[in-house]
Scaffold this motif. Sequence first.
Motif, mmCIF file in Angstrom:
data_model
loop_
_atom_site.group_PDB
_atom_site.id
_atom_site.type_symbol
_atom_site.label_atom_id
_atom_site.label_comp_id
_atom_site.label_asym_id
_atom_site.label_seq_id
_atom_site.Cartn_x
_atom_site.Cartn_y
_atom_site.Cartn_z
ATOM 1 N N ALA A 212 11.259 39.206 112.157
ATOM 2 C CA ALA A 212 12.614 39.752 112.061
ATOM 3 C C ALA A 212 12.778 41.055 112.835
ATOM 4 N N SER A 213 11.720 41.828 112.958
ATOM 5 C CA SER A 213 11.813 43.160 113.557
ATOM 6 C C SER A 213 11.367 43.199 115.021
ATOM 7 N N GLY A 214 10.705 42.160 115.480
ATOM 8 C CA GLY A 214 10.149 42.190 116.826
ATOM 9 C C GLY A 214 8.784 42.845 116.877
ATOM 10 N N ALA A 215 8.164 43.013 115.707
ATOM 11 C CA ALA A 215 6.788 43.499 115.645
ATOM 12 C C ALA A 215 5.853 42.295 115.760
ATOM 13 N N HIS A 216 4.555 42.533 115.729
ATOM 14 C CA HIS A 216 3.603 41.425 115.704
ATOM 15 C C HIS A 216 2.447 41.785 114.782
ATOM 16 N N VAL A 217 1.855 40.765 114.194
ATOM 17 C CA VAL A 217 0.744 40.952 113.268
ATOM 18 C C VAL A 217 -0.562 40.942 114.051
ATOM 19 N N ASN A 218 -1.426 41.897 113.764
ATOM 20 C CA ASN A 218 -2.725 41.989 114.431
ATOM 21 C C ASN A 218 -3.523 40.708 114.172
ATOM 22 N N SER A 219 -3.849 39.992 115.239
ATOM 23 C CA SER A 219 -4.569 38.723 115.097
ATOM 24 C C SER A 219 -6.080 38.907 115.161
ATOM 25 N N GLU A 220 -6.517 40.132 115.471
ATOM 26 C CA GLU A 220 -7.945 40.391 115.616
ATOM 27 C C GLU A 220 -8.555 41.015 114.374
ATOM 28 N N TYR A 221 -7.695 41.481 113.458
ATOM 29 C CA TYR A 221 -8.228 42.114 112.250
ATOM 30 C C TYR A 221 -7.405 41.694 111.048
ATOM 31 N N GLU A 222 -8.061 41.166 110.038
ATOM 32 C CA GLU A 222 -7.443 40.849 108.751
ATOM 33 C C GLU A 222 -8.211 41.580 107.676
ATOM 34 N N GLY A 223 -7.521 42.445 106.929
ATOM 35 C CA GLY A 223 -8.194 43.235 105.908
ATOM 36 C C GLY A 223 -8.598 42.408 104.709
ATOM 37 N N THR A 224 -9.647 42.846 104.061
ATOM 38 C CA THR A 224 -10.089 42.197 102.828
ATOM 39 C C THR A 224 -9.489 42.856 101.601
ATOM 40 N N SER A 225 -8.864 44.025 101.776
ATOM 41 C CA SER A 225 -8.249 44.756 100.664
ATOM 42 C C SER A 225 -7.178 45.680 101.220
ATOM 43 N N LEU A 226 -6.311 46.181 100.332
ATOM 44 C CA LEU A 226 -5.299 47.136 100.760
ATOM 45 C C LEU A 226 -5.942 48.433 101.236
ATOM 46 N N ASP A 227 -7.041 48.830 100.594
ATOM 47 C CA ASP A 227 -7.764 50.017 101.056
ATOM 48 C C ASP A 227 -8.210 49.854 102.502
ATOM 49 N N ALA A 228 -8.686 48.663 102.836
ATOM 50 C CA ALA A 228 -9.199 48.417 104.182
ATOM 51 C C ALA A 228 -8.096 48.534 105.230
ATOM 52 N N ILE A 229 -6.932 47.922 104.968
ATOM 53 C CA ILE A 229 -5.880 47.986 105.988
ATOM 54 C C ILE A 229 -5.263 49.383 106.049
ATOM 55 N N ARG A 230 -5.247 50.084 104.933
ATOM 56 C CA ARG A 230 -4.769 51.471 104.977
ATOM 57 C C ARG A 230 -5.695 52.322 105.852
ATOM 58 N N GLN A 231 -7.000 52.168 105.685
ATOM 59 C CA GLN A 231 -7.953 52.943 106.481
ATOM 60 C C GLN A 231 -7.855 52.601 107.958
ATOM 61 N N MET A 232 -7.636 51.322 108.269
ATOM 62 C CA MET A 232 -7.479 50.931 109.667
ATOM 63 C C MET A 232 -6.205 51.534 110.259
ATOM 64 N N ALA A 233 -5.146 51.610 109.450
ATOM 65 C CA ALA A 233 -3.905 52.227 109.918
ATOM 66 C C ALA A 233 -4.107 53.704 110.203
ATOM 67 N N GLU A 234 -4.859 54.376 109.346
ATOM 68 C CA GLU A 234 -5.105 55.800 109.537
ATOM 69 C C GLU A 234 -5.972 56.070 110.764
ATOM 70 N N MET A 235 -6.648 55.023 111.266
ATOM 71 C CA MET A 235 -7.439 55.152 112.488
ATOM 72 C C MET A 235 -6.684 54.622 113.706
ATOM 73 N N SER A 236 -5.356 54.439 113.553
ATOM 74 C CA SER A 236 -4.458 54.052 114.652
ATOM 75 C C SER A 236 -4.660 52.625 115.140
ATOM 76 N N VAL A 237 -5.211 51.742 114.306
ATOM 77 C CA VAL A 237 -5.363 50.338 114.690
ATOM 78 C C VAL A 237 -4.028 49.606 114.609
ATOM 79 N N GLY A 238 -3.135 50.054 113.724
ATOM 80 C CA GLY A 238 -1.837 49.415 113.527
ATOM 81 C C GLY A 238 -1.102 50.082 112.384
#
Length: 309
Positions: A212-238
């Motif tokens: 809907a927004s014209g964004a895209h979902v990272n196809s190379e990384y899928e987090g195993t937990s919310l903590d994991a994707i939050r940490q990846m975001a804080e490292m500028s992965v997405g």
Amino acid sequence: MRPTLRQMQYLVAIADTGKFGEAAKLTNVSQPSMSAQIAEMEAQLGAILVERGRQQAFLTPIGAEVVRRARLLLRDAEDLKAVVRADADDLTGRIRLGVLPTIGAYLLPSVTRHLHSEHPDLRLIVREERTIDLERHLHDGLFDTVISTLEDHTDVDHEFLFQEDLWICAAPDDPLAQKTGDIPLAELQGRTLLTLGYGHRLNMIIQSLAEASGAHVNSEYEGTSLDAIRQMAEMSVGIAVLPSLYALTEARRDPDLIVRRINDPRASRQISLIWRSTSPLASRLRLLAAALRETAGTILHKVSSRRRR
């Protein structure tokens, strides 16, 4: 003679663990005794149900079918006991609860403290699983009820608990983290969103928001937990997309964490307490739902109020 419920319980435990030793521990019986009972069950049925390996135990094709039917019989037996023991006016006895991993740790500690205080005869057994597994295990009898998203379950009754909005979390130097307040969905255009893997309803919601927004979902990384994707975001992965209970609870714990609510009606999910439509525990589960709903409302109000200060 016919196979007993206890023998079926042993066989299901072997199916779940893949090992006689682990299955014996799970069912509180000695391994030799379990082996003897399975052998007796095989003799009664006239078929080999389990292939004994050196370290593993494998179901034969007929064994897998027997396990499938045994789960249904064990579920019906538990329901029968529940009919006899149930007190519709109180929360008593054992309730096996499945819950989404994106909710359990942020809702259940407060709920269980309250329930154990108000209902000392209640034994709540909790296990976290993906949405897809909650549906399967609800209907094969592993769970009496689940906390999940209603659209992912069939042939069920439910009580609505609460709505969770979705929030974004980005690296501190990201332009999205330099502002406060709600974020329009359009501001995610061209950005990379992080999500959990297959089997989570949250994944599907984020996929639809990306479209809907014209964004895209990272196809190379899928987090195993919310903590994991939050940490990846804080490292500028997405950009991490997080539900309310997690986002607001973590923002309260970490004053430096910047989260912004996505201002779009599609950026939310409805959470319910769900049980089989044939369950004899329905009256007690509605009482449980009331306690869950009250606690969730308190948590969401408390953390959002602090967030606004």
